[in-house]
Design an enzyme around this catalytic site. Structure first.
Site, PDB file in Angstrom:
ATOM      1  N   LYS A 118      42.674  40.279  42.379  1.00  0.00           N
ATOM      2  CA  LYS A 118      41.534  39.350  42.236  1.00  0.00           C
ATOM      3  C   LYS A 118      41.968  38.055  41.551  1.00  0.00           C
ATOM      4  O   LYS A 118      41.491  36.966  41.878  1.00  0.00           O
ATOM      5  CB  LYS A 118      40.405  40.029  41.443  1.00  0.00           C
ATOM      6  CG  LYS A 118      39.182  39.142  41.199  1.00  0.00           C
ATOM      7  CD  LYS A 118      38.506  38.757  42.492  1.00  0.00           C
ATOM      8  CE  LYS A 118      37.272  37.876  42.409  1.00  0.00           C
ATOM      9  NZ  LYS A 118      36.822  37.289  41.238  1.00  0.00           N
ATOM     10  N   GLU A 139      41.656  30.440  45.488  1.00  0.00           N
ATOM     11  CA  GLU A 139      40.347  29.764  45.501  1.00  0.00           C
ATOM     12  C   GLU A 139      40.458  28.373  44.837  1.00  0.00           C
ATOM     13  O   GLU A 139      39.928  27.384  45.356  1.00  0.00           O
ATOM     14  CB  GLU A 139      39.381  30.693  44.754  1.00  0.00           C
ATOM     15  CG  GLU A 139      38.002  30.206  44.477  1.00  0.00           C
ATOM     16  CD  GLU A 139      37.248  31.286  43.665  1.00  0.00           C
ATOM     17  OE1 GLU A 139      37.116  32.430  44.136  1.00  0.00           O
ATOM     18  OE2 GLU A 139      36.813  30.980  42.535  1.00  0.00           O
TER      19      GLU A 139
HETATM   20  O1  LIG Z   1      35.548  35.233  40.564  1.00  0.00           O
HETATM   21  C1  LIG Z   1      34.859  34.287  40.866  1.00  0.00           C
HETATM   22  C2  LIG Z   1      34.793  33.790  42.270  1.00  0.00           C
HETATM   23  O2  LIG Z   1      35.720  34.437  43.086  1.00  0.00           O
HETATM   24  C3  LIG Z   1      34.092  33.639  39.796  1.00  0.00           C
HETATM   25  O3  LIG Z   1      33.099  32.795  40.243  1.00  0.00           O
HETATM   26  C4  LIG Z   1      35.025  33.001  38.836  1.00  0.00           C
HETATM   27  O4  LIG Z   1      34.527  33.157  37.558  1.00  0.00           O
HETATM   28  C5  LIG Z   1      35.280  31.544  39.052  1.00  0.00           C
HETATM   29  O5  LIG Z   1      36.391  31.171  38.255  1.00  0.00           O
HETATM   30  P1  LIG Z   1      36.458  29.816  37.456  1.00  0.00           P
HETATM   31  O6  LIG Z   1      35.294  29.801  36.492  1.00  0.00           O
HETATM   32  O7  LIG Z   1      37.763  29.853  36.730  1.00  0.00           O
HETATM   33  O8  LIG Z   1      36.366  28.702  38.472  1.00  0.00           O
END
Ligand SMILES: O=C(CO)[C@H](O)[C@H](O)COP(=O)(O)O
Length: 291
Positions: free
Chosen positions: A164, A171
């Site tokens: 993850k 992401e």
């Molecule tokens: O796991 C997630 C999406 O997949 C969460 O939205 C995550 O918390 C987002 O990460 P960040 O706050 O570092 O942008």
């Protein structure tokens, strides 16, 4: 089956609903009594028939540690704890050992799906011993998206959160790439409808994705994102991905740059750019801008 679910926020609350819709019994606990089914963790444990499965869905770090500690005292040998939050994968082994000392199983589950998961399902990346994972499988089946994908038993304890974490690193970089392309398109006079360019990319292109669909949603709400400040927080997983890359000597330029771009977004006046301006002025007499 029966499940105890701790943490009923944006993620946990919707997960309770999705698991119930699949016909399972969920007893939820949250510090907010208005959304909680029980008044305490002790009551939650008391209401579950053994062998119990309890899913923890609270923020990573100290909040998760404290719930795991409390569950270690309340649960019995043969029960299983699932950490479904965004915990750092290195915490998992510690939690697994702490619980194993009492005969309690541990499974780490990276969960992706955000606020859309209730309807679309949640992608699940799971780590732990097969016998512990099997005890939670009906809940994983209820949460996962319909179809062949969206669930993986990735490996031993920690593998779910590691997968993850890497997912979130990707992401970051994907979001950064869309954001950079969007800014460039907005900058030039020749492109008169950037939102429609983004919308057109949703079909047929090699860069179509759910993040692109969400970008179009955001532009439909606010075409030039005028209502937002250019500021982005981070929750830790990007940093952990970069740290893991350093530990393993794996080059991660795109993910690292996207993490650093978020840090830059929090500065009104960049200290390092002041130094660059000062040095250009020193060696070349190049003009500087004063405050
Ligand atoms: O796991 C997630 C999406 O997949 C969460 O939205 C995550 O918390 C987002 O990460 P960040 O706050 O570092 O942008």
């Amino acid at each position: 089956m029966q499940l105890g679910l701790i943490g009923l926020g944006k993620m946990g609350g919707n997960m309770r609903e999705r698991i119930r819709r699949a016909g399972h019994t969920v007893i939820g606990y949250d510090r907010n009594p208005e959304i909680s089914d029980v008044a305490s963790l002790a009551e939650l444990v008391d209401k579950l028939e053994g062998p119990r499965v309890v899913w923890v869905m609270v923020p990573a770090g100290a909040p998760t540690q404290s719930v795991v500690d409390e569950l270690g005292d309340l649960l019995s040998a043969g029960d299983t704890v699932v950490d479904g939050g965004n915990s750092r994968w290195t915490d998992d082994e510690k939690h697994a050992e702490e619980l194993a000392a009492k005969g309690i199983g541990f499974v780490d589950a990276g969960v992706s799906g955000g606020v859309w998961g209730l309807e679309n399902g949640y992608a699940l990346m799971v780590g732990g011993d097969a016998e512990h994972v099997a005890k939670v499988q009906p809940v994983f089946d209820a949460l996962k998206p319909e179809g062949d994908f969206g669930f993986v038993h990735a490996g031993k304890v920690g593998a779910g959160h590691f997968a993850k974490m890497v997912h979130n690193g990707i992401e970051y970089a994907m979001m950064q790439a869309y954001a950079e392309g969007w800014e460039l398109l907005e900058k030039v006079d020749s492109v008169t409808d950037v939102r429609e360019v983004f919308r057109s990319w949703q079909e047929g292109t090699v860069i179509r994705s759910w993040l692109l669909d969400l970008a179009v949603n955001a532009l439909d709400d606010d075409e030039h994102l005028d209502k937002l400040r250019g500021y982005a927080e981070d929750s830790g997983e990007g940093r952990w991905t970069v740290e893991a890359a350093i530990d393993n000597a794996v080059p991660l330029p795109a993910i690292t740059a996207s993490l650093f771009a978020r840090f830059a977004s929090r500065q009104d006046d960049s200290p390092q750019m002041k130094m660059i301006a000062a040095l250009r002025n020193q060696f070349g007499g190049h003009a500087v801008e004063s405050k």
